[in-house]
Design a protein around this motif. Structure first.
Motif, PDB file in Angstrom:
ATOM      1  N   TYR A  50      36.387 -50.678   3.091  1.00 20.43           N
ATOM      2  CA  TYR A  50      37.378 -49.686   2.702  1.00 20.43           C
ATOM      3  C   TYR A  50      38.607 -50.280   2.038  1.00 20.43           C
ATOM      4  N   LYS A  69      38.435 -51.901  -0.549  1.00 21.88           N
ATOM      5  CA  LYS A  69      38.143 -51.689  -1.966  1.00 21.88           C
ATOM      6  C   LYS A  69      38.774 -50.415  -2.495  1.00 21.88           C
ATOM      7  N   ALA A  70      38.944 -49.426  -1.619  1.00 22.51           N
ATOM      8  CA  ALA A  70      39.487 -48.136  -2.035  1.00 22.51           C
ATOM      9  C   ALA A  70      41.004 -48.150  -2.181  1.00 22.51           C
TER      10      ALA A  70
END
Length: 111
Positions: A107, A109-110
């Motif tokens: 997460y 990456k988000a």
């Protein structure tokens, strides 16, 4: 679970993506019962041959056998069968991961 549904083909036969998912599930369940709380495995590689068709409505099963362990890397021999014959075979690789750390890393990456 049909090729026509997955758009991997036009026929109403058991789809290769469905067979692979069934094989992955067999390997996942094989490993999961031996892991500590907070750990699971994630799939990382499949080398599968779909060697025979199965018609719509036929029950299909998959089996997994752990054949090698290298640290966190697990290698499984996987096979799938319908009522009459073996329909698929191959090798599936999974890695043992800490669920919380894996999700945190994913997460990020988000952000």
């Amino acid at each position: 679970m049909l090729a026509s549904h997955f758009q991997s083909g036009f026929l109403d036969v058991f789809a290769t993506p469905s067979m692979i998912a069934l094989m992955e599930k067999a390997a996942l369940l094989c490993a999961q019962e031996h892991l500590e709380d907070g750990y699971t495995t994630v799939g990382s590689r499949v080398e599968i041959s779909h060697i025979a068709p199965s018609p719509k409505g036929m029950v299909v099963k998959a089996v997994a056998e752990l054949i090698d362990i290298q640290d966190r890397r697990l290698i499984f021999k996987v096979e799938a069968y319908d009522k009459f014959e073996k329909i698929g075979e191959g090798v599936h690789e999974r890695f043992i991961v800490n669920k919380e750390r894996f999700l945190q890393k994913t997460y990020q990456k988000a952000r």
